[in-house]
Each structure stands twice: as C-alpha cells, then as structure tokens.
Motif scaffolding. Structure first.
Motif, PDB file in Angstrom:
ATOM      1  N   PRO A 578      -0.478   6.104  14.183  1.00 42.95           N
ATOM      2  CA  PRO A 578      -0.811   7.405  14.552  1.00 42.95           C
ATOM      3  C   PRO A 578       0.390   8.243  15.081  1.00 42.95           C
ATOM      4  N   ASP A 579       1.393   7.476  15.485  1.00 42.86           N
ATOM      5  CA  ASP A 579       2.446   8.275  16.103  1.00 42.86           C
ATOM      6  C   ASP A 579       3.732   7.848  15.101  1.00 42.86           C
ATOM      7  N   ARG A 580       3.722   8.527  14.008  1.00 45.39           N
ATOM      8  CA  ARG A 580       5.024   8.247  13.072  1.00 45.39           C
ATOM      9  C   ARG A 580       6.366   8.449  13.671  1.00 45.39           C
ATOM     10  N   GLU A 581       6.420   9.541  14.218  1.00 41.36           N
ATOM     11  CA  GLU A 581       7.580   9.837  14.895  1.00 41.36           C
ATOM     12  C   GLU A 581       8.421   8.903  15.741  1.00 41.36           C
ATOM     13  N   HIS A 582       7.398   7.804  16.177  1.00 36.73           N
ATOM     14  CA  HIS A 582       8.229   6.989  17.133  1.00 36.73           C
ATOM     15  C   HIS A 582       8.103   5.448  16.483  1.00 36.73           C
ATOM     16  N   THR A 583       7.807   5.225  15.351  1.00 34.61           N
ATOM     17  CA  THR A 583       7.998   4.090  14.715  1.00 34.61           C
ATOM     18  C   THR A 583       9.468   3.551  14.704  1.00 34.61           C
ATOM     19  N   ASN A 584       9.935   2.388  14.652  1.00 33.11           N
ATOM     20  CA  ASN A 584      11.367   1.998  14.612  1.00 33.11           C
ATOM     21  C   ASN A 584      11.429   0.988  13.347  1.00 33.11           C
ATOM     22  N   ASP A 585      10.535   0.941  12.509  1.00 33.87           N
ATOM     23  CA  ASP A 585      10.439   0.397  11.104  1.00 33.87           C
ATOM     24  C   ASP A 585      10.045   1.175   9.858  1.00 33.87           C
ATOM     25  N   ASP A 586      10.647   0.872   8.617  1.00 34.92           N
ATOM     26  CA  ASP A 586      10.162   1.536   7.668  1.00 34.92           C
ATOM     27  C   ASP A 586       8.735   0.817   7.500  1.00 34.92           C
ATOM     28  N   ALA A 587       7.956   1.418   6.633  1.00 35.80           N
ATOM     29  CA  ALA A 587       6.768   1.052   6.233  1.00 35.80           C
ATOM     30  C   ALA A 587       6.240   1.378   4.982  1.00 35.80           C
ATOM     31  N   VAL A 588       5.637   0.582   4.140  1.00 35.17           N
ATOM     32  CA  VAL A 588       5.304   0.996   2.642  1.00 35.17           C
ATOM     33  C   VAL A 588       3.750   0.471   2.694  1.00 35.17           C
ATOM     34  N   LEU A 589       3.013   1.259   1.929  1.00 33.81           N
ATOM     35  CA  LEU A 589       1.791   0.768   1.581  1.00 33.81           C
ATOM     36  C   LEU A 589       1.603   1.207   0.141  1.00 33.81           C
ATOM     37  N   LEU A 590       0.958   0.177  -0.573  1.00 38.00           N
ATOM     38  CA  LEU A 590       0.455   0.470  -2.131  1.00 38.00           C
ATOM     39  C   LEU A 590      -1.261  -0.201  -2.193  1.00 38.00           C
ATOM     40  N   ILE A 591      -1.628   0.899  -2.714  1.00 36.42           N
ATOM     41  CA  ILE A 591      -3.106   0.338  -2.758  1.00 36.42           C
ATOM     42  C   ILE A 591      -3.629   0.693  -4.462  1.00 36.42           C
ATOM     43  N   VAL A 592      -4.016  -0.050  -4.905  1.00 38.57           N
ATOM     44  CA  VAL A 592      -4.159  -0.372  -6.476  1.00 38.57           C
ATOM     45  C   VAL A 592      -5.701  -0.532  -6.742  1.00 38.57           C
ATOM     46  N   ARG A 593      -6.252   0.111  -7.904  1.00 38.21           N
ATOM     47  CA  ARG A 593      -7.572  -0.074  -8.034  1.00 38.21           C
ATOM     48  C   ARG A 593      -7.521  -0.750  -9.258  1.00 38.21           C
ATOM     49  N   THR A 594      -8.147  -1.798  -9.695  1.00 36.83           N
ATOM     50  CA  THR A 594      -8.015  -2.587 -10.777  1.00 36.83           C
ATOM     51  C   THR A 594      -9.346  -2.091 -12.100  1.00 36.83           C
ATOM     52  N   ARG A 595      -9.033  -2.032 -13.096  1.00 38.41           N
ATOM     53  CA  ARG A 595      -9.667  -2.099 -14.488  1.00 38.41           C
ATOM     54  C   ARG A 595      -9.812  -2.992 -15.405  1.00 38.41           C
ATOM     55  N   GLY A 596     -10.848  -3.734 -15.664  1.00 37.68           N
ATOM     56  CA  GLY A 596     -10.789  -4.925 -16.707  1.00 37.68           C
ATOM     57  C   GLY A 596     -10.859  -4.212 -17.994  1.00 37.68           C
ATOM     58  N   THR A 597     -10.453  -4.882 -19.143  1.00 38.50           N
ATOM     59  CA  THR A 597     -10.618  -4.545 -20.550  1.00 38.50           C
ATOM     60  C   THR A 597     -11.957  -4.785 -20.801  1.00 38.50           C
ATOM     61  N   PRO A 598     -12.890  -3.976 -21.326  1.00 37.82           N
ATOM     62  CA  PRO A 598     -13.997  -4.106 -21.897  1.00 37.82           C
ATOM     63  C   PRO A 598     -14.134  -5.343 -22.956  1.00 37.82           C
ATOM     64  N   ASP A 599     -15.512  -6.053 -22.969  1.00 36.57           N
ATOM     65  CA  ASP A 599     -15.109  -6.993 -24.114  1.00 36.57           C
ATOM     66  C   ASP A 599     -15.170  -6.792 -25.300  1.00 36.57           C
ATOM     67  N   GLY A 600     -15.782  -5.428 -25.517  1.00 36.62           N
ATOM     68  CA  GLY A 600     -15.811  -5.110 -27.021  1.00 36.62           C
ATOM     69  C   GLY A 600     -14.510  -4.682 -27.426  1.00 36.62           C
ATOM     70  N   ASN A 601     -13.360  -4.357 -26.646  1.00 40.00           N
ATOM     71  CA  ASN A 601     -12.117  -4.111 -26.949  1.00 40.00           C
ATOM     72  C   ASN A 601     -11.209  -5.157 -27.208  1.00 40.00           C
ATOM     73  N   VAL A 602     -11.849  -6.507 -27.201  1.00 39.64           N
ATOM     74  CA  VAL A 602     -10.897  -7.514 -27.424  1.00 39.64           C
ATOM     75  C   VAL A 602     -11.767  -8.477 -28.425  1.00 39.64           C
ATOM     76  N   ALA A 603     -10.637  -8.596 -29.440  1.00 41.38           N
ATOM     77  CA  ALA A 603     -11.093  -9.457 -30.466  1.00 41.38           C
ATOM     78  C   ALA A 603     -10.064 -10.814 -30.696  1.00 41.38           C
ATOM     79  N   ARG A 659      -5.238 -12.052 -31.586  1.00 44.75           N
ATOM     80  CA  ARG A 659      -5.837 -11.370 -30.768  1.00 44.75           C
ATOM     81  C   ARG A 659      -5.296  -9.845 -30.881  1.00 44.75           C
ATOM     82  N   LEU A 660      -6.346  -9.155 -31.125  1.00 45.73           N
ATOM     83  CA  LEU A 660      -6.542  -7.771 -31.143  1.00 45.73           C
ATOM     84  C   LEU A 660      -7.043  -7.004 -29.737  1.00 45.73           C
ATOM     85  N   LEU A 661      -6.167  -6.154 -29.464  1.00 47.64           N
ATOM     86  CA  LEU A 661      -6.719  -5.286 -28.089  1.00 47.64           C
ATOM     87  C   LEU A 661      -6.558  -3.911 -28.270  1.00 47.64           C
TER      88      LEU A 661
END
Length: 722
Positions: A578-603, A659-661
């Motif tokens: 909440p008080d970023r101006e007084h932090t003493n270390d760098d910070a990284v945040l990475l948020i990823v939403r995953t999506r699977g390959t549908p079964d019909g798209n794999v042979a 295998r075909l995708l």
C-alpha cells in the motif's frame, strides 16, 4: 596521518582575500548556525572539497556535537552527530592538539582524506571545522592558512549556538532578525544533506525556508539545454507556470538576469520589480505576488538554476535577511547538483532495467498473462528482479521469475545476462532441472559473491501439466476455476550460485482457466512481515479478488470477467504494497491464466516401423485436415510429415508416432526412440538426397527438435493461412 601547525603565511594574503570575499561586511552580521554554515561553505569551496562540517564542544566534558553540515551524503549527520575527543578521527585529534590535522580517513564518505582545524577560544578550542578533501595528500600551506582564517571567523560567531540542536540561533531586534532567528539552519542543513533526489531538495526548501520568512511562494528552476525548466513550485497558478516554463536563457527575465550576473535580486514591491523588468508587468499581475527574492543557484562554478522566494504582501529585506538568503542559495545549489547527478544515474539505470524486461507480454494460445515490475521506492537503487513469458514448441510456454541478490547497476546487468541465458536455454527445449544446472554454472562464473533466485515453469496445454523447479525462490500459488487455492510447498533448492545439481522438479495439474501466481520476495517480504506471512497475504488477496470477480460475473448477463489480469495485478499490488514509495526492495508479480488445448484439436497416430510409415502418415494428414477444414494446408503438410517420417525410417529405429495439433498454427510432431539430432546439411548439385530438412524449413514458420526421456520429437509449425 599528518599534523600541520596553524599560522599565517606571508605569501598568501592576496589569495586569502579572494577566497574570503564572501566573509565581508554583510556576512559579519551573521551569528550562530547561519555563520557556521557560511564558514563551512567557504571552507569547502576554498579547498575544492567534497563537503564540510563543524563540531562544537558540548557542556559534557570530552564530547563534540555536530552543529553544521554542507554538501554531504545522506546518513552522515546521524553517523557523526557526536564524537568523543579521545577518538582517533581527525576532528577529535584537532580538538586535542590545538593544531590542524589531515588524515587519509574519509570518515566513511569515500573522500581521499579529512582536514580539520580547531575553532580557537579563550580557554582552548571550542570546536573543529573539517573539510573532506578530494585530492591525494595533505592540503598545502596556503590551504591550511585559509582554513585557520575561516575557523577563527566562525569561532567569533559561534557563541549563540546552544547545546540543543533544536534551539534556534539567538534572536535579534527587528522583523528581519526574527525571521533569521526562527530559521532552523541546522534542520535545513540536515534535510539537504539527506535529500536523495531533486524533488527531495525542493521539499526541504519548501518546509524549512518558507515558514520562517513568512513566504507563501517558491519556485525552483533548473537549466537544461539553454532553457529554464520548472523543477518544483508552491503558491503559483498553473496559468503562471505555463507562461514561464521553458524560457530560453537569452531572454531578459529575473531568473536569467541573476544567472548571468550571479547576483541575487530583491524586489520589495510590484513597482520595484517592474522598474527592473518593464516587459514583465503582465507576468507580475498573473503571479499574484508582491515581493520577491530571486536567488541564483551556483555550484561547481556554474549556474545550474534559480530559486525564487515570494510573498503575497509587499515587504522589505534587511541586510541580514539578504545575506542569509544568499547563504541559503549556496546550500541549495550544492544539494541540488548532487541530487541531479543521482537522478540522472538512477534514471539511466532504471531505463536500462526496464529496457531489459518484456515491453509487452505475448498473446499465446495456452496462456494470457499480466505482470507488474515495481522498483524500490525508498532505497533509490535499481535491482535485479525480472520476469518473462517464453513461447516454446507445441504451444507450450515457459514462465520465469528471478531475482539477482543485491541492488545497483551491476545487479541489473547481471539480471540481463541471466534473462538472455534463460531465453537461449529455453529455446533448446531442455527440462527445468537441466536448465537450472546450466544457469547455476553461469552464476558461479560471475564470482563467489554472485547469487540469484529463480523459478522456471513449463506449461503444456495438451496435458494441462505445469512442471517447475525453484532455486531459493518463493513457490507459485495456484487458483483453480472454482476458487480453490493451492500453494505447493516443495523442497526449495538453494539459490543459483550456491546450489549444485541435481535440481528438484515438481508437477501441478492445472484445469482450464486456472491462475498461476508468481512473484519475487520484494512483494511478500519486508521488515514488518516474513516471507511466509507475505505469501499468506498474497494468497488471501488473490482469492478475495477472484471471488469478487466471480460474483460480478454471475451478475453479468454475458458472464464476462469484471476485470482483466492487469486489473488483478493492480489489486494484489495495492493490497500487499500500500505504501510503495517507502519500499526498500524491487518487486515483481506475474499472474498467468492457463488454457488447455481442446481434445478435438489433437490427433495422434501410431506408425509402423517399416517403409509404409510415410505413406500412412500422409493418409492420416489428408483425413485429419479434411476433418478440421484445412484442405489448403494438405500439400505442404504431406511434404513435412513425409520428410520427418522418412528421416526416422532412415536414421532411427523402433516405432514412431505422428501427432497433429490445431491451434493458432498447425503443428506436426513426429516421435521416435532415437536420440540422434537431425541437422540440415548442405547438399551438392549432384546429390540425390539431403534436402529434406531444407524443404521442411522452407514451408514451416519454425521447426526444431526436443528431447524426451524416451527419445525425441521433431516438430514443425505452419501458419493456418498459406
């Protein structure tokens, strides 16, 4: 160490007169801390030093108290606030010996040495004046004579400085004298010494100068490319600021005049100001001010800007006020020059670091991502935190978060080297534990004191499995689509540079639309919470935000998310920092939403271990592309699988698999049990073969090989439209 006898020198009278020109009639009216500050400035300027300070004897025997500081870095005032005269630092030795002392001891500032001379009193030294020297060796005889003269001048005016640093200088008669007395010069000196950035200097002037003088306006302008640009202001309308921003130095204004003449200008009424600058009458009316002190900011022999102190009522300036404001401008100029050098270096370092991070995250079939990089707000130094999202073969994705231990430009450059190495190793399609083995060798080659933490994960959208390794780094947090939060607790290997192979590997099964949250320790760890508490808070913040988003989606007829991953990153960062101006270390945040390959798209198709394999592979391609509605890719895909399967038949052994995708591209994969690496070779004009992989490369967007525990996979990607 060296000791010099204090005394006059016959050949230096003219030189001393030049160097002491500011300690003249007007300066003689100064007393107390104001006089000590002016003397310190003169001593530093006369010797070309890096900074200076004055210690006075306390009522308690054997103790010296810091009374004035000029031009020194943050933290000095705290470190040397009090000195016992039995110590072996130069000020204490000068106080004991009644003589000038020089020592190759920069008192922790990085200076080449310290020259100290006592302030003479009727019963022995009442204090010590010290200058941090820049050149090698002891000051010259002329320099010692100059310091002794300045010290004697300061000693005669130091009587009003009490042992309590919060007490103002002695009050004199008259309005101007009261304003000067109320000005806590020692507080201003400390504030300027501790100012890191240019805006810190502006804030110190605003808080420490305006109230004692009863001023309600301030303007600090700096010279950039022969123009004056506003650095900070108080008490002026935006209309006025727009009119004076970017004024060329060749124009005739109050600021440009004082810079050319290097002489302060005082206007006690609008009429007086207009007499000095007739063309600026309309500007005076817009400013809303009726009295001005226009002060040049001179540092290292050049004009770097201008400071204007202004008033809403007409007023006069006494000689003491004028002298005091002139002395203040010198303090501000020195602090501002140092702060601007810091700003320039810090900005270059941050530009370097930001330039090495991804400009934008790729849009991939398997994942969408949002990220935040937050530089430390308090330390002012860049760090070695980084993140990356790297596309791999077969729609797989590599996710990376890392942190080089330490802060500074060196760490930022090390971060760049590691990020480049990770990308290079990821292109080889090697598993996370093997990648860490190579990366650890690189970190160790950087030196014994080089360490980095890292988390490297690979997500396969076909199997929906995330495989990761972590070296001294916080583990990921997983949020399933139903809101369930999973925080794996693997045995974390030591940081890169300290850990030895083998590295541990872990697997997570991620249903579609799961969230994978990765961060560096700067986001979750601080002086007020340990890393486990921070991870708990991160887990709660993500879970709460996802729950609120789910409720919003229920209320939305279209079922659309109420915020993006970037919005989610902002929510999490606001919760944890909440008080970023007084932090003493760098910070990284990475948020990823995953999506699977549908079964019909794999042979997948098994192929026999005989010459019929290529023909069967072509037949499978024709049937599958017809089913997917991609007849335009039939010819090139048949060519690709013929060559890849033919390579297996000629150079490998055992059964193979095709295998075909279908994704954003059409991906063809041929698996076999051989570890032989296929390579493009240069075929001669008379050769009947050897051009198969050249043809594959010509019709593919990209192609390559990845090795598996049971063999290898040769793959090719084609755009869905020819």
């Amino acid at each position: 160490m060296a000791t010099a006898k204090a005394g006059p020198v016959r050949d230096t009278v003219r030189s001393q007169a030049v160097r002491l020109r500011l300690l003249g009639t007007e300066a003689d009216r100064l007393t107390g801390v104001a006089a000590l500050l002016l003397a310190t400035q003169q001593a530093v300027a006369g010797l070309g030093g890096l900074g200076g300070f004055v210690h006075l004897r306390e009522a308690a025997p054997g103790e010296l108290r810091l009374a004035a500081v000029s031009g020194l870095a943050p933290g000095f005032s705290t470190a040397w606030a009090r000195i016992h005269d039995v110590e072996e630092v130069p000020p204490a030795r000068a106080a004991r010996s009644d003589t000038g002392v020089w020592s190759a001891d920069g008192m922790g500032t990085g200076a080449s040495g310290t020259a100290s001379v006592p302030l003479p009193g009727p019963n022995g030294p009442i204090g010590v004046l010290s200058v941090l020297t820049a050149g090698a060796g002891s000051p010259t005889t002329e320099d010692w004579s100059f310091l002794v003269t300045v010290a004697a001048w300061a000693a005669r005016r130091a009587e009003s400085v009490s042992g309590d640093s919060d007490q103002p200088p002695r009050e004199s008669e008259g309005t101007g004298d009261r304003a000067a007395a109320e000005l806590r010069m020692s507080e201003l000196t400390v504030a300027l010494a501790e100012a890191v950035s240019s805006l810190d200097v502006v804030r110190a002037v605003q808080e420490r100068v305006l109230p004692p003088f009863g001023a309600d306006g301030m303007l600090v302008e700096v010279v950039e490319r022969d123009h004056l640009h506003i650095l900070g202001s108080t008490g002026y309308s935006q209309e006025f600021l727009d009119q004076i921003e970017g004024v060329p130095l060749t124009t005739h204004t109050a600021a440009t005049m004082v810079l050319r003449t290097r002489t302060p200008c005082f206007a006690e009424s609008p009429a007086a100001f207009v007499r000095l600058f007739p063309p600026l009458e309309s500007l005076v009316n817009v400013s809303g001010k009726r009295a001005w002190a226009v002060l040049p900011l001179i540092a290292s022999g050049r004009g770097i800007g201008c400071c204007v102190i202004s008033f809403s009522e007409e007023r006069s300036f006494s000689d003491e006020q004028r002298t005091l404001l002139t002395a203040l401008s010198g303090l501000v100029a020195q602090a501002l020059e140092r702060a601007r050098l810091y700003d320039a270096e810090h900005n270059r370092a941050q530009e370097l670091q930001r330039g090495l991070l991804p400009r934008e995250l790729p849009s991939l079939p398997a994942v969408s991502a949002g990220a935040r990089y937050l530089p430390a707000g308090h330390s002012g130094e860049v760090g070695g935190d980084w993140y990356d999202v790297i596309p791999l073969s077969s729609d797989r994705v590599a996710l990376v978060v890392g942190d080089v231990m330490g802060h500074g430009v060196t760490e930022a450059v090390t971060m760049a080297r590691l990020r480049t190495a990770v990308r290079t190793l990821a292109d080889l399609d090697i598993p996370p534990d093997e990648l860490f083995a190579h990366l650890g060798d690189l970190v160790r080659d950087l030196g014994d004191d080089s360490y980095a933490t890292c988390l490297y994960a690979e997500y396969d959208p076909v199997t929906r499995v995330c495989t990761f390794s972590t070296a001294g780094h916080p583990p990921p947090i997983v949020v399933h689509p139903d809101g369930t939060v999973v925080r794996p607790e693997p045995d974390i290997d030591p940081p890169l540079g300290a850990a030895e192979p083998p590295f541990s590997t872990y697997e997570l099964h991620l249903p579609d639309n799961s969230l994978l949250v990765l961060c560096t320790d700067g986001l979750v760890e601080s002086t007020t919470r340990d890393i486990d508490e921070g991870l708990d808070q991160l887990e709660r913040a993500v879970s709460r935000a996802v729950a609120e988003n789910s409720q919003s989606r229920v209320a939305d007829r279209n079922g659309e998310p109420s915020f993006t991953l970037d919005d989610l990153c902002d929510i999490v960062v606001s919760d944890l920092l909440p008080d970023r101006e007084h932090t003493n270390d760098d910070a990284v945040l990475l948020i990823v939403r995953t999506r699977g390959t549908p079964d019909g798209n794999v042979a997948s198709f098994d192929l026999p271990d005989d010459p019929r394999a290529a023909g069967q592979a072509r037949q499978h391609v024709r049937e599958q592309l017809a089913l997917w509605g991609l007849p335009e890719l039939e010819m090139t895909t048949e060519l690709v699988v013929s060559e890849l399967v033919g390579n297996v038949s000629r150079h490998a052994s055992g059964p193979s698999q095709l295998r075909l995708l279908r994704s954003d591209t059409l991906i063809c994969e041929v698996y076999d049990s051989s570890l032989t690496t296929p390579r493009i070779r240069r075929a001669a004009f008379t050769d009947e073969g050897g051009r198969g992989l050249q043809l594959v490369a010509a019709v593919s967007r990209r192609w390559g090989t990845r090795f598996l525990p049971e063999g290898k996979c040769i793959w090719s990607e084609q755009a869905l439209t020819p």
